[in-house]
Design a protein around this motif. Structure first.
Motif, PDB file in Angstrom:
ATOM      1  N   ASN A   1       0.612  -1.321  -0.178  1.00  0.00           N
ATOM      2  CA  ASN A   1       0.114  -0.015   0.060  1.00  0.00           C
ATOM      3  C   ASN A   1       0.776   1.319  -0.264  1.00  0.00           C
ATOM      4  OD1 ASN A   1      -2.221   1.709   0.682  1.00  0.00           O
ATOM      5  ND2 ASN A   1      -0.901   2.140   2.491  1.00  0.00           N
ATOM      6  N   ALA A   2       2.129   1.233   0.378  1.00  0.00           N
ATOM      7  CA  ALA A   2       2.912   2.535   0.456  1.00  0.00           C
ATOM      8  C   ALA A   2       2.996   3.162  -0.710  1.00  0.00           C
ATOM      9  CB  ALA A   2       4.413   2.045   1.123  1.00  0.00           C
ATOM     10  N   GLY A   3       2.965   4.543  -0.838  1.00  0.00           N
ATOM     11  CA  GLY A   3       3.016   5.253  -2.162  1.00  0.00           C
ATOM     12  C   GLY A   3       3.124   6.634  -1.741  1.00  0.00           C
TER      13      GLY A   3
ATOM     14  N   ASN B   1      -1.829  -5.041  -4.355  1.00  0.00           N
ATOM     15  CA  ASN B   1      -1.147  -4.282  -4.646  1.00  0.00           C
ATOM     16  C   ASN B   1      -2.024  -2.763  -5.048  1.00  0.00           C
ATOM     17  OD1 ASN B   1       1.209  -5.862  -4.359  1.00  0.00           O
ATOM     18  ND2 ASN B   1       0.979  -6.363  -6.655  1.00  0.00           N
ATOM     19  N   LEU B   2      -1.426  -1.813  -4.610  1.00  0.00           N
ATOM     20  CA  LEU B   2      -2.397  -0.376  -4.887  1.00  0.00           C
ATOM     21  C   LEU B   2      -2.057  -0.005  -6.032  1.00  0.00           C
ATOM     22  CD1 LEU B   2      -4.448   0.942  -2.791  1.00  0.00           C
ATOM     23  CD2 LEU B   2      -2.995  -0.831  -1.794  1.00  0.00           C
ATOM     24  N   GLY B   3      -2.746   0.031  -7.115  1.00  0.00           N
ATOM     25  CA  GLY B   3      -2.630   0.586  -8.613  1.00  0.00           C
ATOM     26  C   GLY B   3      -3.252   2.045  -8.154  1.00  0.00           C
ATOM     27  N   SER B   4      -3.837   2.587  -9.268  1.00  0.00           N
ATOM     28  CA  SER B   4      -4.583   3.551  -9.009  1.00  0.00           C
ATOM     29  C   SER B   4      -5.449   4.000 -10.526  1.00  0.00           C
ATOM     30  CB  SER B   4      -3.585   5.011  -8.906  1.00  0.00           C
ATOM     31  OG  SER B   4      -4.358   6.114  -9.113  1.00  0.00           O
TER      32      SER B   4
HETATM   33  N1  LIG Z   1      -5.595   8.730  -1.788  1.00  0.00           N
HETATM   34  C1  LIG Z   1      -5.957   8.613  -3.114  1.00  0.00           C
HETATM   35  O1  LIG Z   1      -6.629   9.313  -3.748  1.00  0.00           O
HETATM   36  C2  LIG Z   1      -5.458   7.379  -4.019  1.00  0.00           C
HETATM   37  C3  LIG Z   1      -5.891   7.089  -5.021  1.00  0.00           C
HETATM   38  C4  LIG Z   1      -5.167   5.860  -5.749  1.00  0.00           C
HETATM   39  C5  LIG Z   1      -4.316   5.111  -5.306  1.00  0.00           C
HETATM   40  N2  LIG Z   1      -3.886   5.525  -3.811  1.00  0.00           N
HETATM   41  C6  LIG Z   1      -2.873   4.596  -3.566  1.00  0.00           C
HETATM   42  O2  LIG Z   1      -3.207   4.165  -2.104  1.00  0.00           O
HETATM   43  C7  LIG Z   1      -1.881   3.988  -1.447  1.00  0.00           C
HETATM   44  C8  LIG Z   1      -2.097   4.649  -0.019  1.00  0.00           C
HETATM   45  O3  LIG Z   1      -2.401   6.119  -0.077  1.00  0.00           O
HETATM   46  P1  LIG Z   1      -2.945   7.026   0.652  1.00  0.00           P
HETATM   47  O4  LIG Z   1      -3.814   7.691   0.151  1.00  0.00           O
HETATM   48  O5  LIG Z   1      -3.374   6.572   1.755  1.00  0.00           O
HETATM   49  O6  LIG Z   1      -1.717   7.898   1.155  1.00  0.00           O
HETATM   50  P2  LIG Z   1      -0.992   8.229   2.406  1.00  0.00           P
HETATM   51  O7  LIG Z   1       0.042   9.248   2.158  1.00  0.00           O
HETATM   52  O8  LIG Z   1      -1.870   8.582   3.603  1.00  0.00           O
HETATM   53  O9  LIG Z   1      -0.362   6.852   2.896  1.00  0.00           O
HETATM   54  C9  LIG Z   1       0.907   6.362   2.268  1.00  0.00           C
HETATM   55  C10 LIG Z   1       1.784   5.789   3.348  1.00  0.00           C
HETATM   56  O10 LIG Z   1       3.049   5.421   2.464  1.00  0.00           O
HETATM   57  C11 LIG Z   1       4.054   5.759   3.446  1.00  0.00           C
HETATM   58  N3  LIG Z   1       5.272   5.705   2.631  1.00  0.00           N
HETATM   59  C12 LIG Z   1       5.750   6.500   1.788  1.00  0.00           C
HETATM   60  N4  LIG Z   1       7.034   6.221   1.436  1.00  0.00           N
HETATM   61  C13 LIG Z   1       7.325   4.864   1.967  1.00  0.00           C
HETATM   62  C14 LIG Z   1       8.693   4.286   1.911  1.00  0.00           C
HETATM   63  N5  LIG Z   1       9.828   4.488   1.119  1.00  0.00           N
HETATM   64  N6  LIG Z   1       8.469   3.050   2.859  1.00  0.00           N
HETATM   65  C15 LIG Z   1       7.538   2.675   3.586  1.00  0.00           C
HETATM   66  N7  LIG Z   1       6.289   3.420   3.677  1.00  0.00           N
HETATM   67  C16 LIG Z   1       6.302   4.877   2.730  1.00  0.00           C
HETATM   68  C17 LIG Z   1       3.854   7.149   3.951  1.00  0.00           C
HETATM   69  O11 LIG Z   1       4.613   7.265   5.202  1.00  0.00           O
HETATM   70  C18 LIG Z   1       2.388   6.960   4.209  1.00  0.00           C
HETATM   71  O12 LIG Z   1       1.995   6.492   5.488  1.00  0.00           O
HETATM   72  C19 LIG Z   1      -0.943   4.386  -2.178  1.00  0.00           C
HETATM   73  O13 LIG Z   1      -0.025   3.360  -2.955  1.00  0.00           O
HETATM   74  C20 LIG Z   1      -1.481   5.480  -3.265  1.00  0.00           C
HETATM   75  O14 LIG Z   1      -0.739   5.766  -4.562  1.00  0.00           O
HETATM   76  C21 LIG Z   1      -4.344   6.568  -3.306  1.00  0.00           C
END
Ligand SMILES: NC(=O)c1ccc[n+]([C@@H]2O[C@H](COP(=O)([O-])OP(=O)(O)OC[C@H]3O[C@@H](n4cnc5c(N)ncnc54)[C@H](O)[C@@H]3O)[C@@H](O)[C@H]2O)c1
Length: 253
Positions: free
Chosen positions: A91-93, A140-143
């Motif tokens: 999920n990290a992103g 895996n988290l895509g988008s």
């Molecule tokens: N929020 C959205 O609109 C959205 C839409 C589509 C996909 N996503 C995907 O969902 C996933 C979660 O996103 P979110 O919105 O909860 O964001 P978020 O920023 O709240 O959470 C992401 C987490 O990843 C961690 N992270 C960043 N770099 C890292 C590293 N090198 N090692 C370990 N952890 C690391 C951050 O510290 C954070 O806690 C991501 O992969 C994101 O691309 C999010």
């Protein structure tokens, strides 16, 4: 769905309002022992306390998904202590809303390393332990950005990395199937309230975006976590190599 006796590792679960934390809450509520991992140590401690307060069993591991050594050590530690990892949620992103002409090489590398290489490192480290047990669930988290090109808050590097996640997921699904391991991805549309979106999502922008979403609202972290809980359940054992759109109808293909 029941996750009792299942061990689940969720990366990027340090962010309080993030998708990863909600996945941990949902799996824990249904009986899983959850391991929250992130580079945000304070966030991990808060997360553990929160899950324990809800009556769950949670552990934390500080792990930078872009660092192979950190990932291998982290996974080794977990399996030494808990004996296995049944469920992996990559999920990290990170995302950056930069136009292609402005993206520096460092920014390109950061976005690719976290969103794409991290998924590779984790999958490579965890798979042997799943193979040993002849059981595993990977999501895996895509988008939506990887599918339609261009995210609302992500640039071309983010779209390219997330499209890469889709292809990687399908290839791993084929390789791992002989061990009864499934590998799927989800492609969320815009999810409000997470670290990636907070600050950038003004009320005005939110209104404009909502007008383009047939179901009339941006996504909630629960929308994503419920779908992932299904994909990592026993019940989803015949689904692999699939990408699930979770976007309120904003992109239908
Ligand atoms: N929020 C959205 O609109 C959205 C839409 C589509 C996909 N996503 C995907 O969902 C996933 C979660 O996103 P979110 O919105 O909860 O964001 P978020 O920023 O709240 O959470 C992401 C987490 O990843 C961690 N992270 C960043 N770099 C890292 C590293 N090198 N090692 C370990 N952890 C690391 C951050 O510290 C954070 O806690 C991501 O992969 C994101 O691309 C999010």
């Amino acid at each position: 769905m029941n996750f009792e006796s299942r061990v689940a590792l969720i990366t990027g679960a340090g962010s309080e309002g993030g998708i990863g934390r909600e996945i941990a809450r949902q799996l824990s509520k249904k009986g899983a022992e959850v391991i929250l991992s992130d580079i945000n140590e304070d966030g991990l401690q808060t997360g553990i306390r929160e899950i324990e307060d809800l009556g769950g069993i949670a552990h934390s591991i500080t792990m930078d998904v872009t660092n192979k050594k950190s990932v291998q050590q982290g996974v080794k530690e977990i399996t030494e202590n808990l004996g296995k990892i049944d469920i992996l949620v990559n999920n990290a992103g990170v995302s950056r809303p930069t136009n292609v002409t402005e993206i520096s090489e460092d920014e390109w590398d950061l976005v690719f390393n976290v969103n794409m290489k991290g998924v590779f490192f984790l999958t490579q480290a965890v798979l042997p332990y799943m193979e040993e047990k002849n059981y595993g669930r990977i999501v895996n988290l895509g988008s939506v950005s990887g599918k339609r090109g261009g995210g609302i808050f992500g640039g071309s590097h983010y779209s390219a990395a997330k499209a890469g996640v889709t292809g990687f997921t399908k290839a791993v699904a084929r390789e791992a199937a002989k061990y009864q391991i499934t590998c799927n991805s989800v492609a969320p549309g815009l999810v409000g309230g997470t670290e990636i979106t907070s600050g950038l999502l003004t009320d005005e922008k939110k209104k404009a975006i909502q007008n383009d979403i047939p179901l009339g609202r941006v996504g909630k972290v629960e929308d994503i976590a419920y779908s992932i809980a299904f994909l990592v359940s026993e019940e989803a054992g015949y689904i692999t190599g699939e990408e699930l759109d979770i976007n309120g109808g904003s992109h239908i293909d």
